[in-house]
Design an enzyme around this catalytic site. Structure first.
Site, PDB file in Angstrom:
ATOM      1  N   GLU A 241      22.151  -7.241  62.337  1.00  0.00           N
ATOM      2  CA  GLU A 241      23.030  -7.685  61.812  1.00  0.00           C
ATOM      3  C   GLU A 241      23.971  -8.621  63.107  1.00  0.00           C
ATOM      4  O   GLU A 241      23.681  -8.707  64.476  1.00  0.00           O
ATOM      5  CB  GLU A 241      24.146  -6.470  61.890  1.00  0.00           C
ATOM      6  CG  GLU A 241      24.039  -5.474  61.194  1.00  0.00           C
ATOM      7  CD  GLU A 241      25.420  -4.173  60.643  1.00  0.00           C
ATOM      8  OE1 GLU A 241      26.347  -4.627  61.355  1.00  0.00           O
ATOM      9  OE2 GLU A 241      25.183  -3.405  60.299  1.00  0.00           O
TER      10      GLU A 241
ATOM     11  N   ASP B 251      20.155   1.329  58.521  1.00  0.00           N
ATOM     12  CA  ASP B 251      20.911   2.495  59.449  1.00  0.00           C
ATOM     13  C   ASP B 251      21.958   2.770  58.641  1.00  0.00           C
ATOM     14  O   ASP B 251      22.825   4.147  59.111  1.00  0.00           O
ATOM     15  CB  ASP B 251      21.013   2.081  60.977  1.00  0.00           C
ATOM     16  CG  ASP B 251      22.513   0.861  60.610  1.00  0.00           C
ATOM     17  OD1 ASP B 251      22.944   0.049  59.063  1.00  0.00           O
ATOM     18  OD2 ASP B 251      22.745   0.251  61.162  1.00  0.00           O
ATOM     19  N   SER B 252      22.463   3.047  57.170  1.00  0.00           N
ATOM     20  CA  SER B 252      22.738   3.515  56.075  1.00  0.00           C
ATOM     21  C   SER B 252      22.304   5.461  55.943  1.00  0.00           C
ATOM     22  O   SER B 252      23.429   6.396  55.595  1.00  0.00           O
ATOM     23  CB  SER B 252      23.065   2.532  54.519  1.00  0.00           C
ATOM     24  OG  SER B 252      21.155   2.819  54.702  1.00  0.00           O
TER      25      SER B 252
ATOM     26  N   ASP C 116      15.700  -1.537  60.377  1.00  0.00           N
ATOM     27  CA  ASP C 116      17.378  -1.288  60.845  1.00  0.00           C
ATOM     28  C   ASP C 116      17.342  -1.048  62.260  1.00  0.00           C
ATOM     29  O   ASP C 116      16.632  -0.478  62.851  1.00  0.00           O
ATOM     30  CB  ASP C 116      18.411  -0.837  60.410  1.00  0.00           C
ATOM     31  CG  ASP C 116      18.863  -1.646  59.344  1.00  0.00           C
ATOM     32  OD1 ASP C 116      19.259  -3.295  59.190  1.00  0.00           O
ATOM     33  OD2 ASP C 116      19.866  -1.034  58.750  1.00  0.00           O
TER      34      ASP C 116
ATOM     35  N   LYS D 174      15.641  -6.051  60.891  1.00  0.00           N
ATOM     36  CA  LYS D 174      16.966  -6.249  60.117  1.00  0.00           C
ATOM     37  C   LYS D 174      18.002  -6.274  61.802  1.00  0.00           C
ATOM     38  O   LYS D 174      18.075  -5.139  61.845  1.00  0.00           O
ATOM     39  CB  LYS D 174      17.153  -5.845  59.050  1.00  0.00           C
ATOM     40  CG  LYS D 174      18.453  -6.509  58.563  1.00  0.00           C
ATOM     41  CD  LYS D 174      18.685  -5.640  56.744  1.00  0.00           C
ATOM     42  CE  LYS D 174      19.115  -4.686  57.052  1.00  0.00           C
ATOM     43  NZ  LYS D 174      20.357  -4.274  57.285  1.00  0.00           N
TER      44      LYS D 174
ATOM     45  N   GLU E 124      26.082  -9.429  52.831  1.00  0.00           N
ATOM     46  CA  GLU E 124      26.725  -7.922  52.461  1.00  0.00           C
ATOM     47  C   GLU E 124      27.952  -8.033  52.360  1.00  0.00           C
ATOM     48  O   GLU E 124      28.965  -8.859  52.440  1.00  0.00           O
ATOM     49  CB  GLU E 124      26.628  -6.911  53.683  1.00  0.00           C
ATOM     50  CG  GLU E 124      27.050  -5.476  52.787  1.00  0.00           C
ATOM     51  CD  GLU E 124      27.084  -4.217  53.682  1.00  0.00           C
ATOM     52  OE1 GLU E 124      26.102  -3.905  54.255  1.00  0.00           O
ATOM     53  OE2 GLU E 124      27.551  -2.765  53.183  1.00  0.00           O
TER      54      GLU E 124
HETATM   55  O1  KIV Z   1      21.558   0.013  56.585  1.00  0.00           O
HETATM   56  C1  KIV Z   1      21.516  -0.490  55.074  1.00  0.00           C
HETATM   57  O2  KIV Z   1      21.212   1.042  54.257  1.00  0.00           O
HETATM   58  C2  KIV Z   1      22.199  -1.491  54.537  1.00  0.00           C
HETATM   59  C3  KIV Z   1      22.576  -2.127  53.561  1.00  0.00           C
HETATM   60  C4  KIV Z   1      24.280  -1.464  52.952  1.00  0.00           C
HETATM   61  C5  KIV Z   1      21.721  -3.043  53.517  1.00  0.00           C
HETATM   62  O3  KIV Z   1      22.059  -2.523  55.551  1.00  0.00           O
END
Ligand code: KIV
Length: 247
Positions: free
Chosen positions: A113, A43-44, A82, A111, A180
């Site tokens: 959090e 989600d980056s 994510d 993934k 992280e």
């Molecule tokens: O969203 C993402 O790219 C991430 C990484 C920074 C681990 O969660």
């Protein structure tokens, strides 16, 4: 054997894992041909694709769109996706959204959090056979202020919280733990204790693998970045400048 089985076998054989983000087919295909072990639809994308200041506004539909792009560029890599903020805050929602990604072959791993408040949701996903990666340490989806972007686990209380949650996740059966910005000694201790692979970003070396955002690696990120990225930036600048001069 599935892509995820292959990945876990590589880990057992002692291979240091690499995980790089991709949001489109071309980069995903390129990373696969380069032998990157895990392609992360992170989600980056809220920051690097959409130009936002955080990951908070990324929607599930946007993640699906980018996961589809990545899936069409890969066929043997492990693809980790994510779940964005607010899309897994109940057991029902977390399972429904994870299934949408897994059952449509858009993800091999989900993934999320993790903090002490949502461990029950992670447990529920695992019990329902969803392959999960638990993300600990700096949790971008919960950060409200810039001061949240810091190293985690430097004080005793925070260190034992992260350590205990990592052990709980490992015991529950997550496939991978991602740390992280976790203090390096603590991160290594977690990697040495857990049975599952522990990969990290900004959490020091000596883990089971490293994670990078592709735009940071290419040096075209507007994040505060490392000297390695600066070096890469010069390389990519040369290509662009040479093209401009040719015209
Ligand atoms: O969203 C993402 O790219 C991430 C990484 C920074 C681990 O969660």
């Amino acid at each position: 054997m599935t892509a995820l089985d292959n990945l876990l076998m590589s880990y057992k054989e002692g291979i240091t894992l690499s995980c790089v983000t991709a949001y489109d087919a071309s980069i995903a295909k390129y990373l696969e041909t380069q032998g990157v072990n895990i392609i992360l639809v992170g989600d980056s994308l809220g920051q690097v694709i959409q130009g936002d200041k955080s990951t908070h506004n990324v929607s599930f539909e946007e993640i699906i769109y980018h996961a589809k792009c990545v899936a069409s560029g890969t066929n043997r890599s492990t693809v980790m996706v994510d779940l964005p903020k607010n899309t897994y805050n109940t057991k029902l929602r977390a399972l429904k959204n994870s299934k949408k990604l897994i059952n449509n072959n858009l993800a091999d791993l989900i993934k999320v959090e993790v903090d002490s408040d949502n461990l029950d949701i992670v447990k529920h996903l695992i019990q329902k056979n969803i392959p999960v990666c638990g993300h600990l340490g700096l949790l971008p989806q919960s950060i409200k202020r810039r001061s949240g972007f810091r190293k985690y686990g430097k004080n005793k209380r925070e260190a034992s919280l992260i350590y205990n949650n990592a052990i709980l996740l490992d015991t529950m059966g997550v496939k991978i733990i991602l740390l992280e910005c976790v203090e390096a000694t603590l991160a290594r201790r977690i990697a040495n204790t857990c049975c599952c692979p522990v990969i990290g970003i900004g959490s020091g070396l000596g883990l089971d693998g490293q994670v990078a955002v592709i735009y940071d690696l290419l040096g075209i990120s507007f994040n505060k970045i490392t000297s390695l990225t600066k070096k890469n930036e010069k390389a990519i600048n040369k290509v662009i400048q040479a093209f401009i001069k040719k015209n």
